[in-house]
Structures are given as structure tokens and as C-alpha cells.
Design a protein around this motif. Structure first.
Motif, short mmCIF file in Angstrom:
data_model
loop_
_atom_site.label_atom_id
_atom_site.label_comp_id
_atom_site.label_asym_id
_atom_site.label_seq_id
_atom_site.Cartn_x
_atom_site.Cartn_y
_atom_site.Cartn_z
N VAL A 31 0.83 -1.20 0.00
CA VAL A 31 0.00 0.00 0.00
C VAL A 31 0.86 1.24 0.00
N ARG A 33 0.60 5.69 -0.64
CA ARG A 33 -0.28 6.84 -0.80
C ARG A 33 0.53 7.97 -1.40
N ALA A 405 -5.94 8.44 -2.27
CA ALA A 405 -6.03 7.18 -2.95
C ALA A 405 -4.94 6.28 -2.44
N VAL A 406 -5.19 5.00 -2.50
CA VAL A 406 -4.17 4.05 -2.12
C VAL A 406 -3.26 3.86 -3.31
N SER A 433 -10.19 9.30 2.79
CA SER A 433 -10.56 7.90 2.93
C SER A 433 -11.90 7.58 2.28
N GLN A 719 -12.63 1.74 -11.14
CA GLN A 719 -11.51 0.81 -10.99
C GLN A 719 -11.74 -0.47 -11.79
N ARG A 731 -6.68 0.59 -6.00
CA ARG A 731 -7.22 0.25 -4.69
C ARG A 731 -8.14 -0.95 -4.81
N SER A 732 -8.35 -1.61 -3.68
CA SER A 732 -9.25 -2.76 -3.64
C SER A 732 -10.68 -2.29 -3.73
#
Length: 733
Positions: A31, A33, A405-406, A433, A719, A731-732
Motif C-alpha cells: 500500500v 499513498r 487514494a491508495v 478515505s 476501478q 485500490r481494492s
């Protein structure tokens, strides 16, 4: 990896102050950022400058320092003045420093908020780097800022000056740490203690070579030793000009040498792997600056002339911590804090030891020096990193209310004047978030233009179709420059020129682009939305199984010109590349070419389509020597070219940008290669990057458009479209 806080202060404007770019780089297993922030630190207050001058003057009156101006002389305090009254000058300096750095100016407040938001967690090692060309700022005791003491108690503050980005040379390949120590002119100081500390390192496996008041020729020859050194230590008298530009050392009773006087020798030592120089002597900021320009990774110097017993104490504690397993930053912090009792005699003495560092290097440890395991962020890594990017640290500047965003994205920034004021930060519609659904997105109902990276083409096709279907009044039009080739750089330029509302980029915003924006009173922000790989393609009939990163470098710098040199047919290599300024080209130059230039035989091709045609359909069937690199999403599924597996170095496994076995050309398009997303995602594939939307924060419709487009891409639907286009979601879902 430790978190890296980097405050980059550009040249002061008498009205606005110092333009500041904040980068907080963070690397974890999977992860990352990234955010960017820019602000203004108010002009240096006269009261702060005056308090510093008062402290400096009185401090130097107290010290029997390792200096050229006070050799062997312990000056007495002024009549009627006690050490306690001198402490008042250091207390006043701390007070004025905090008043300045805690300014409530909104343009600086965003930087402070970002630092607080990214505060250290318990036990976390932090590296804080102040990058500035202003000697006044370099002399200030930044570590006394109460924000650092409260939120970054384990951090050490280092200095950096803007220098040209070049590759960092690996250390010498020896199991022993090799140390060259030179003892120069030392009237009135106890160099025997320093020598004893260093020679005691032999018990820790070090090899120590000592030069006692050497003639210049002897020092030159020692520095040029082909075996190389890990550490160079100078003990004796030295100094720097008041402007911090030039430093010098007294190598013996008669010879005083500027760094430039033995630059070829020191360059050779750096080329042979020198990692650290320590000047346990006088004000050494000028020394550090010149050594940084010669590409020395890091040095330890003193901000001011240092009292002899303080210098001895620092060296003893530093090597005890460093050899004991602490990183360079932690060892300096521990040793510096152990000097606190000297403040009773020399107020401000513990401020003096200073790390000067090239921001691109990773933390240095004694154990890594001896085992030759130092990882270089500007060199291709020798082991698979746990991340999906070749750049080892990532810019982060998390301001309150900024989009998040991740994701996982330095180097020197040229100092330029700025005159246009930056607008105040505009409020955002959601927290970092928070990710909205497609139906929740607020978007401007207008026709707006965007453009940029060619790598984005597969995403554009799907996302634009989705926008036309579900956001019917959000009419965005992809627009190319009338004369310049499409690409990340062109898109950002058009955005700065007011020709686009937002841009798409396959590389981070460059230093020069940040500067242009600041001069025009603009704020740019990049938000990562996807990950991608860079694929290398050749003709299917070329008998080459794969390439190492070093071989790619030799091809694109012109050192290897025939495929026979790599075990293939005797065919002339024709290297092609995307246009300069494109994301793939910038990544390739930074990661593969490092400090070297493109070969004269390299040809720039405007579009991947044209490059694929040149590689797959040469004018002469016997001239199948073309090679090209671009987004894996644009190249891997093509039928008429062969994507090559690549490896980080000779002897390591080749990793393909496609899954499984290569699909033969005769079976395509019924079958096609599929992207090796797993290798991109876990960092096994050496060449990966991220894709960004570039938003112009002007508080107007352009910013609204950029925000809406970014929000769309970060929704679950967005995504999913990114994944469908052949890219890796950021990101998930």
C-alpha cells in the motif's frame, strides 16, 4: 523503509516568502499513498535573523572551536556576562524560530497540517530533509521546531542542496568497512582521541588507513586508491565561506585545500564507492555542498565551529550507535542528543552536527556497508522490491480535506524566483478515505477539454463511453496539441497554458512543472488512479529470449549496437523510444539510463502504433533489429511484435510482461497474450509505474472537472473499467 519528510524551499520572494514543496514519501509492502502540496513560508523575520546573529556571535566568543580563526585559543566571555546570559540568546533563537514556523498564514498552514496529519507512529524511524540553497536557512536549528519535537520525536533533520540528479555508486565490494582518515593541521585540539575512536573500529572488522598531516600529493593518491573506501574522515581545522559556497581543509601546517583543489581525487573516491564523509571540525556546510555536487551520497558536518571536547564526544557516541546497528539518521540523532550537557557550557552546541544528504539514497547502516547490501533508489534494485514501482519513495503531502487514494512516486529542484501568489487552498468535497459511487459524483455540466498520456488510450475508450452513458451533461473531449506529440509532458504543458481542464499522465509532475505552476499562481495536484508496466518489444523473428536492465541501458546509450553482441543474429539494433516528456521515456531515463544520455542512434516515435509498425514491418525483411518500449497495455496484446522478458541483473530470473507462454504470431488474434498483472502488482517485474490525473486547483470549473473525473476513476465502477482496460486498479474494490 522509514518515512521521508522533505521540505523543499525555493528562493525567497520579499513579499510572499519561500515557496515550499512538501513531499512525504512512504513505502510499505503493498500500500502506498501519494499526494502533493505546495505552500508559502513567510519571509524570514528580521527578529529571527537578529536573534540568530546574537546567538552566533556570543557562541563563537565562548568556544575554543576547531576553527581556522580561533586556532588554539579559548576566548573568555565578555566581562560581566555569564554562560547563563548566553543561554538566553539560544532560548531567544528557539522562540523566534517557532514563532516563524508556527505562522498562521493560510498558505503555510496547509503544510503544517500535512505534517501533523502524517505524524510518526510509535517507534517509526523518520528522515526529515530540508532542501534549500539559502545559507541562512541551513544554519537554523530546525530540530527545535516544536512541531518536530511533538509529532516527530524520533526524527533527525538533515540538509540537502539542489543538485543534479545522478546515479548513486554502490559501495566497494569488501566484507570489511574501509575507512580513510586524514588528520590535518590541529593546533590546540586533541586529534589523538578522534584517532583512537576510529582505530578502535578495527575490532568491529574495519580496515583503517591513516594519513597524518599529509602532503597534498599523498592525500590525492590515497583518495584515488582503486580499492575504494566506504567512509572518509577528516580531523583538524577547516572552514567555509559565509555564503556556504566554498569549503576548505587544512591538511598540514602549510597547505590549505579547497574541495575543488582535489576534486578529481575525491570524484575518483566517490566513483569507487565512497558513501560517507565526516568532517569533525569547523563549519562544514561549504564542504558538504561541494561534495554533494560531486555526487557523494551523504556527509556529516558541523553548522558552526565546534568546541574540541564536543567534537570528541560526538564522534565517540556516533560510531558507538552506528556500529551498534542504528541507521545513519538514528545514530546522528542519538549522538547529538548525548551532547545536551554541553549546552551548559556552549549554548546550542547540540545543534551543530548535521547530516547533508542526497535525498535519493536510502538509510545507511554499518552492517550494509560491510555486506555491500546498500539499495540505491536511482539504481535498478538487485532484489525484487515489495512494491510495484521502480522509484523507491513516493511523494506525499496530505492536507486536510485533500483527495486520497491508495497508491505508491526526487531529485533536486533548481532554485527559481516566484512572483505570482498562489491562491488559497480550495475546500474539497470529500475526505481522503472516502470513495464515492458513480451516482454521488458532482460534475460540471459543460463541454471541457482534457489530454495527455498515450498510455491512457485503453482507459479513455472505456471511461469516456461510461461518461457519455451515465453522466450525460459532463461532455469531456480528448484534445491533442496542434504541433507537439501527445504525451504526459505535452498534456501538463497544455494544462498550465490553459488549453486543458485536466490532464492524464503516466509519470509524476516534474520539479520544473511545479515551478512553472508556482510562478503562474497555480497549484497542481496529482492523484494516482492505476498502475501499469513498461514492456519492451522486438520483431518475433529476433532470436533473443530476454534482456537485463544493464543490457537495455547499453542499447539505449549506444554502447551495444548489434544484436550479435547479445547472442542473437548479426543484425544492427534500431532503438526507438516514445517522445521526450512522455511518461515511459521519463521513467526509462530515470530508472535505466540514470545519468547517461540517449545514444545518437535512438529515434523518437510519436505514437505506439507507428512504433509497432516500424518494429514489426521493417522496410527490408533482413533488418528486424528494431526495439521499442511503451505501456504494456498498449504492446503486450499486439500480434506482430514480441514482448521481451526482462531481469534486474545478470543471473536473476527473466520476468515476462505477459502470463504463461508467449502466444505464437500465427495463433493471434484468436489467442492473445494477457498482461502479467501479478508480476506488476508484487514488484517482480522490474519496470512498473503509476498513472495520474493532474488537477489544476484554481477553484473554478477546471478544478471541478478534474475532481469529478478523478472521483469517477476511483469508484468501484471506475476501478473495474481500469482493470478491464488492462491496467492494475490502484485500490481494492
Amino acid at each position: 523503509m522509514p518515512k521521508v519528510i522533505r521540505l523543499r524551499l525555493l528562493e525567497e520572494n520579499s513579499v510572499q516568502g519561500f515557496p515550499v514543496i512538501l513531499e512525504i514519501r512512504e513505502e510499505g509492502a503493498l500500500v502506498h499513498r501519494e499526494y502533493d502540496n505546495i505552500g508559502f513560508l513567510p519571509p524570514l523575520p528580521q527578529q529571527l535573523e537578529a536573534s540568530f546573529a546574537n546567538w552566533q556571535t556570543t557562541y563563537r566568543e565562548l568556544t575554543d572551536a576547531r576553527s581556522l580563526t580561533q586556532v588554539g585559543t579559548r576566548l573568555s566571555p565578555k566581562p560581566g556576562v555569564t554562560n547563563r546570559s548566553y543561554c538566553e540568546y539560544s532560548d531567544e533563537l528557539e522562540k523566534r524560530l517557532n514563532e516563524w514556523l508556527n505562522s498562521v498564514d493560510s498558505r503555510w498552514q496547509t503544510i503544517r497540517d500535512s505534517l501533523i496529519a502524517n505524524r510518526a507512529v510509535s517507534g517509526e524511524e523518520i528522515r526529515v530533509i530540508i532542501e534549500t540553497d539559502d545559507i541562512r536557512l541551513q544554519h537554523l536549528p530546525w530540530q527545535e521546531w516544536d512541531l518536530f519535537t511533538e509529532y516527530y520525536p524520533q526524527a533527525e533533520i538533515a540538509l540537502s542542496v539542489p543538485v543534479k540528479a545522478t546515479s548513486i555508486i554502490p559501495p566497494p565490494r569488501y566484507s570489511q568497512v574501509r575507512i580513510l582518515v586524514a588528520v590535518g593541521k590541529s593546533d590546540g585540539i586533541n586529534t589523538e582521541f578522534d584517532l583512537e575512536v576510529i582505530h578502535n573500529l578495527k575490532t568491529k572488522g574495519a580496515e583503517v588507513i591513516s594519513l597524518l598531516q599529509p602532503k597534498p600529493e599523498k592525500l590525492y593518491n590515497a583518495l584515488r586508491d582503486e580499492k575504494g573506501y566506504h567512509i572518509f574522515v577528516f580531523i583538524g581545522h577547516s572552514g567555509s565561506q559565509e555564503n556556504g559556497q566554498i569549503g576548505w581543509i587544512e591538511v598540514n601546517e602549510t597547505d590549505s585545500l579547497r574541495i575543488k583543489d582535489f576534486k578529481d581525487a575525491i570524484k575518483r573516491a566517490i566513483k569507487n564507492g565512497l558513501q560517507l564523509a565526516i568532517f569533525n571540525s569547523c563549519d562544514g556546510l561549504g564542504l558538504a555542498r561541494q561534495l554533494a555536487e560531486y555526487n557523494l551520497p551523504q556527509s556529516i558536518v558541523m553548522r558552526e565551529p565546534i568546541p574540541d571536547p564536543v567534537a570528541q564526544d560526538f564522534l565517540k557516541h556516533f560510531f558507538a550507535e552506528f556500529v551498534g546497528g542504528k541507521s545513519l539518521f538514528s545514530a546522528v540523532r542519538e549522538a547529538r542528543e548525548r551532547l545536551e550537557h554541553w549546552n551548559l557550557f556552549y549554548p546550542g552546541a547540540k545543534w551543530l552536527p548535521t547530516i547533508c544528504i542526497n535525498p535519493s539514497v536510502q538509510p545507511l547502516t554499518w552492517q550494509e556497508l560491510g555486506s555491500n547490501k546498500i539499495a540505491k533508489s536511482l539504481l535498478p534494485p538487485t532484489t525484487s522490491p515489495p512494491v510495484n514501482t521502480p522509484q523507491k519513495f513516493f511523494k506525499v503531502a496530505l492536507a486536510s480535506g485533500m483527495i486520497g487514494a491508495v497508491a505508491g512516486g526526487a531529485l533536486a529542484l533548481s532554485v527559481t524566483k516566484t512572483s505570482a501568489p498562489l491562491p488559497p487552498p480550495t475546500p474539497q468535497t470529500y475526505k481522503p478515505s472516502t470513495f464515492l459511487s458513480l451516482k454521488e459524483i458532482t460534475y460540471p455540466r459543460a463541454t471541457l477539454h482534457y489530454g495527455g498520456s498515450t498510455a491512457w488510450a485503453p482507459i479513455r475508450r472505456l471511461v469516456d463511453e461510461k461518461i457519455k452513458k451515465d453522466l450525460v451533461d459532463f461532455n469531456i473531449v480528448y484534445t491533442q496539441h496542434p504541433t507537439q506529440p501527445a504525451g504526459s509532458g505535452t498534456g501538463i504543458k497544455m494544462l498550465l497554458d490553459g488549453q486543458l481542464s485536466f490532464a492524464q499522465s503516466s509519470r509524476p509532475i516534474s520539479d520544473s512543472e511545479y515551478e512553472i505552476a508556482a510562478r503562474r499562481g497555480l497549484r497542481l495536484r496529482q492523484v494516482p488512479v492505476a498502475s501499469d508496466g513498461i514492456a519492451i518489444i522486438v520483431h518475433p523473428n529476433l532470436k533473443i529470449e530476454g534482456l537485463t536492465l544493464a543490457q537495455l541501458k547499453d542499447i539505449y546509450t549506444g554502447k551495444i549496437t548489434n544484436w550479435r553482441q547479445l547472442g542473437a543474429q548479426p543484425i544492427k539494433i534500431k532503438p526507438y523510444m516514445p517522445p521526450l516528456g512522455s511518461g515511459a521515456t521519463e521513467l526509462f531515463k530515470e530508472t535505466i539510463l540514470l545519468s547517461e544520455n540517449w545514444g545518437k542512434n535512438v529515434v523518437s516515435i510519436e505514437t505506439p502504433t507507428e512504433a509497432i509498425r516500424k518494429v514489426s514491418q521493417p522496410q527490408n525483411p533482413n533488418e528486424i533489429g528494431g526495439i521499442y518500449f511503451a505501456s504494456a497495455s498498449n504492446l503486450v496484446r499486439q500480434c506482430n511484435v514480441k514482448p521481451l522478458p526482462i531481469s534486474r541483473h545478470a543471473g536473476s530470473s527473466l520476468v515476462a510482461p505477459y502470463e504463461g507462454k508467449l502466444v505464437p504470431r500465427e495463433k493471434c488474434p484468436r489467442e492473445r497474450n494477457t498482461l502479467n498483472t501479478k508480476a506488476f502488482e508484487n514488484g517482480e517485474y522490474p519496470l512498473t509505474r503509476r498513472l495520474f490525473t493532474i488537477i489544476k486547483q484554481d477553484g473554478q470549473i477546471d478544478e471541478q472537472a478534474g475532481e469529478a473525473y478523478t472521483q469517477l476513476l476511483l469508484t468501484d465502477e471506475g476501478q473495474e473499467l481500469i482493470e478491464k482496460a488492462g491496467f492494475i486498479p490502484i485500490r481494492s474494490r
